[in-house]
Each structure stands twice: as structure tokens, then as C-alpha cells.
Design a protein around this motif. Sequence first.
Motif, PDB file in Angstrom:
ATOM      1  N   THR A  21      30.173  -8.267  59.337  1.00  0.00           N
ATOM      2  CA  THR A  21      30.043  -9.216  60.457  1.00  0.00           C
ATOM      3  C   THR A  21      30.574  -8.609  61.753  1.00  0.00           C
ATOM      4  O   THR A  21      30.010  -8.851  62.833  1.00  0.00           O
ATOM      5  N   SER A  60      28.214  -8.235  64.989  1.00  0.00           N
ATOM      6  CA  SER A  60      28.623  -8.894  66.221  1.00  0.00           C
ATOM      7  C   SER A  60      28.871  -7.903  67.352  1.00  0.00           C
ATOM      8  O   SER A  60      28.536  -8.164  68.509  1.00  0.00           O
ATOM      9  N   ASN A  92      25.732 -10.622  69.262  1.00  0.00           N
ATOM     10  CA  ASN A  92      27.022 -11.245  69.555  1.00  0.00           C
ATOM     11  C   ASN A  92      26.965 -12.764  69.503  1.00  0.00           C
ATOM     12  O   ASN A  92      27.906 -13.450  69.894  1.00  0.00           O
ATOM     13  N   LEU A 137      35.882 -12.880  66.146  1.00  0.00           N
ATOM     14  CA  LEU A 137      34.519 -12.505  66.530  1.00  0.00           C
ATOM     15  C   LEU A 137      33.795 -13.577  67.327  1.00  0.00           C
ATOM     16  O   LEU A 137      32.733 -13.314  67.902  1.00  0.00           O
ATOM     17  N   THR A 177      32.107 -16.112  66.157  1.00  0.00           N
ATOM     18  CA  THR A 177      30.799 -16.384  65.571  1.00  0.00           C
ATOM     19  C   THR A 177      30.552 -17.886  65.501  1.00  0.00           C
ATOM     20  O   THR A 177      31.483 -18.701  65.520  1.00  0.00           O
TER      21      THR A 177
END
Length: 662
Positions: A275, A279, A284, A311, A313
Motif C-alpha cells: 500500500t 500510494s 495517492n 498514508l 488512504t
Amino acid sequence: MCGIAGIFKQTESADIEQNEIQSMVSMLNHRGPDESGIYLDSKIALGHTRLSIIGLDDGSQPMSNEDGSLWIVYNGEAFNYLELKAGLVQKGHRFRTTTDTEVVLHLFEEYGPSCLEKINGQFALAIWNSKNHTLFLARDRVGIRPLFYCQVNGRFFFASEIKAIFACPQVPRELELTALSQVFTFWTTLNHQSVFKGIKELPPGHYLTLGAGAEKPKPYWELPYYPQEERWMGTEEEACEELSYLLKDAIRLRLRADVPVGAYLSGGLDSSIITSLISGHFNNDLRTFSLSFEEKAFDETIYQTQMVESLKTDHRQILARNDHIRALLPKVVWHSEKPLLRMGPVPLFLLSGLVRENGFKVVLTGEGADEIFGGYNIFKEAKVRAFWAKERDSRSRPLLLQRLYPYIFTNPSRTKFLLEKFFGVQGESALDPFFSHRVRWDGGSKNLKFLSKEAQACLADYDPIHALAETLPDDFNKRDLMSRAQYLEIQLFLSNYLLSSQGDRVGMGNSIELRLPFLDYRLIDFSMRLPSHWKIKGLNEKYILKKAFADILPGEILTRPKQPYRAPIHQSFFSSRGNDYMEEFLSFEKVARSGYFDPLKVRNLVDKCRKCENIPSESQNMALMAILTTHMIDQQFIGNDQFCDSEIKKPSRIVCRKVVGG
């Protein structure tokens, strides 16, 4: 991903009916709910269900070449299809679609079976040559996608799943006792047999060509082994650079799709690396998915949260409650088509359902890293036990095991017994080719004591471990301990359990395609060239992987203790909310009637688990699961139980191309 099926007529007396292939296709609807199609001529019937991911508008199958001499049904992805297509165009090939399926078909037309060596992907396929009446079957290198087959009365049946083959009533249904003994010992079968008599699975990295007679599967790829003189000669830093390049490129290829691609995020090292790379280098605005557990001993939410916050996410999580796990087990067994000794596949079925609910068809996962970079405790355990074997009377060397399993040693009264009986090394045991796995397999084989007297009598002269020994490479005993352990783990556990029951089956059960960058064949080859002490340095697992990506991970993720993925068994069945179907499946009368197990021993096991104040032992949990899920398999597939009628739907679109005379 998709589902494929077919019937090949090998004798003139055998006939093929359109309704037969349609019945097979209907059993694979979950693998490809977007559309379905069949091809039918006088020699063969091909069927396909499609999960459209690449070439959304022009990828219908079965698909032919320009003159209709070749037809393909294809389950999978050739991730490097754009590069392959460019090379084929230079050779004069012309394409009508934007799919990788057509690229694979033209690749076969150009190179024949050697085309498989050029594909970087995960696939199972069948290609029919209508001119010379030959059928070509193939499967990807490590067995990410399944392909089963059998021969009955002059006809050859094949399909992505066994249930599609069983849609043809003339195919016998019977459990194979030797296969059950293998599953109870290794968690899987050997020699690419299924648990059903007469049903085989095409081995990973193999192809099979059929004409008037049946040929044996032939390998086009084998798990590489490099002796010391052929291993990596560069520095650690150079190895880290190469590893970083290969993994980034594997991810780049696996992000190719005409639909959005997400990622699983467990909070462990492997999914966190995947991940982070996605990312940071490709997307992203990544959508990630994870599991949490009602039972906190199995939960990794705290680490998942750290990664999501790091991150940023777009994250979705689903809670695996004990009652959910218990309720879904029969359906997961139906998808898995084999007895299960662990509950791990069930929460992953829940997770793939979450992905589907959010409108995604594709996710990248971190599977494979443990096998190729030395992440499992069984590798470290073998290293400790081999070190201990050199001084079997040492009091300090066995203490290293406490670093692997600290929770076992919290009870001092159990320590000596466990050391001597479970982990202990004896005499020449270090020379045993199965030294790394023998302890586990001996423990698993204890489940065989629950078999009925009749079943045990049938297996009296059969030893699954001896049967495995006959399949080993000629140079196996000359390999170092780590290489032997990796071979066994990859050949048995990876392709036949992790990528099957915990991979393809639970993903495709919700029409979700899983993509695994760590199993890019280039990464596998690279990892097999590395010195063993770069994989496990001391007792630090996946040392080179951690070093290569230390700069992109939070420190807590990089240094956290490894938590093997598990799911609750005892808590799921014996909670206050009841045990539903278990009492019926394991009743004295039902066990006696099935004939597989000793009903008295089973009743005693259930009573012991029910009364257990603490969690039962690992062997008791596994025995309970093995017996229960074997009876589920028997009821669902042998007894013609209609448990999964809701899964059998008419294909959304049938395209029948009927060629008279073929």
C-alpha cells in the motif's frame, strides 16, 4: 477473473449436448457475473463466465483468432500484455479487441506452448485447435488460478471449480480416503489430486495437450533452486535496490485495469509495503480494505490505523464477529471444495464481500512474501531446532524458542513437556529431509485417529509423508535447510491452501480478483538467489525486505512482532450465541451414518471442546474443523445437498456459437 469450463469428446461414441455445458457454466456464475458464453462444435464444448476488468466492451469469450481455427476460454490476467502485444504487432498480428485474452491467443498462435514462458501473470486457460482437434490447457507458474479435470467414458471434462464438473451427472462423486489423510496431515492433497476420486488439478507451471489420447502434464516452469556458487554476489545495498525495483514494477503491472484497483491492508509488513508503494508512486487516492475481529487476540486494528493515518488512504473496515464466522463457514467450504483445518478463509470471504459492496472488482494483496523471504515462524523454528540439535543437552539453546512463542511459555509447568515432546530433536532428526515440517505434520497426522475403523483399515498401508517423499526433486537432500523448508512451504501450503482456500476461492466467491505482486516470477527468482541469512538474520524474519523498504514505513510497523493471520475456531462454535449446525453435522447418528469417522471419538472431542474452560489445544481445534468440514463436503457434493441453490443462477448472457461439423 473469470470461470472456464469444457467437455472434450475423445471417442466417437461420446456425445456433447448444449445443456451440459450450460449447466457447467451456471455453476461458475460467481466467478464471472458480467456475462457468459459458450462455443460448441462436434468435438468440443467451451464455456466461460466473465468478470470484466480489461477491455470492458470487447472481451466476450469464448474468443477466436481471425480464421476461427483457434478458440480460447481464459481465466486470469497477462499483466505484461501491452508489451507482448507490441511484439506481436511487429510480427504481423492484427487485433480486434483491447483485451489481454486476444494477446494470449495470438501469442499461442505464434509460439505454441513456449508462449507461457513469456507471460507475467496469473491464469488458467484452454485453447481449442479446430483444425487438428487438439485441446491445450495451462496454468500459471505458482497456481494462483485453479483448473480441474477428469475423464469419464471417453469424455474429458475441465473447469475452474469442481462443482462445475459435478454439474454433469455422469461424473462420479466420491471422497478419496488417501486424499483425506493428506489434507489432515498437510492441510492439502498431494500429486495434484483433489479430495474427490478421479478429479485432478493441473499442477502450477504446467500445461496439458490432448488429442485422441491423454498426455501427461508437462512443466514449463519450476520453483528455482540455486546452489551457493550461483547465488547473489552483490552487496546487501545492491540487493535492496534490485528488490525495490522488481516489486515496484510488479505493482505497476498489476495496477493495469479498466476498473478501479484497491488494496488489502492488514497492518502487517507485507500489505503495508504494497500500500505504501502504491500510494507513493502510483495512486495517492488509494482505497484500502481491512478486517477487524471481535476476538482481540486476532485483531490488528491498531496497526491498520497507523498505516491509514500515515498514508491517508480512503479506508473501509469490516468486523468479523464470531457469529458471522460460524454462519458463513458452510458457504466458504462450498467455495473451497475441500475440508478446512483452519477458520482463516471465512473472515477473508467477509473481506472480499466488503470490497464488492464498495464497487471494486480488483485488490492487490501481500501474500507470498512470507514464503519467498522467510517470514514464517516455521522457518525460524527449524533454524533454532537445527542449532539445538548440534548440542542436544544444551540448556540455553532451547530457550531461543521463547522468542518465537512467548505465549506458550507463560505456564512454567508446560515448558519442559513442550520442549521435549513438541520441539525436541532426536538423534539423526536433523538429517531428515522434512526436518523443518515434520513436527507440524506429525501433529496433524494425529487427526487420523478420529477416522472410523473401516477407514483406518483402508489406509493401513498408506503413509502420506512417504508419498510426499517420492515427489521430491533428486537433489533435495543436498539443499540447505532454508531452501528445503521454502520448497515444502511453497509447493504445498502456498499453492494448495493459501492461494486456494484463502485466496482465489474466497475472493471469487464474491467476484473479486486478487493480485499478488510478491508472486511475480521475477521476484521469486530473485529471492531464491539470495543467501538464506539475508532472509532470516539471527531470528529477524524478512530481514532484506525490511531493510529495502525501511524508509517508507512507520517504525512501529517495521519493528512490530509478527502476528500470524488466524481466526477463532472454539470461540465461533461455543459462544453464548449457540453452535447452530454443528450439533447436526457432528451428531453421533450422522457421524456413524457417513462412515468416515469414529462417532464415539468425535462425541468425546466435541464434549471436551464444549467443557474446556480455556481455549482447546491447536490439535483439538484442527480436528474439530477437519471432521466438521469433511461432513459439509460430503453433504454438499456427495449427498447432493441443495445448500447452495442460491448460488446457481442463470448466466446473464449466453452466446452460443454452434459450428456444425467442426
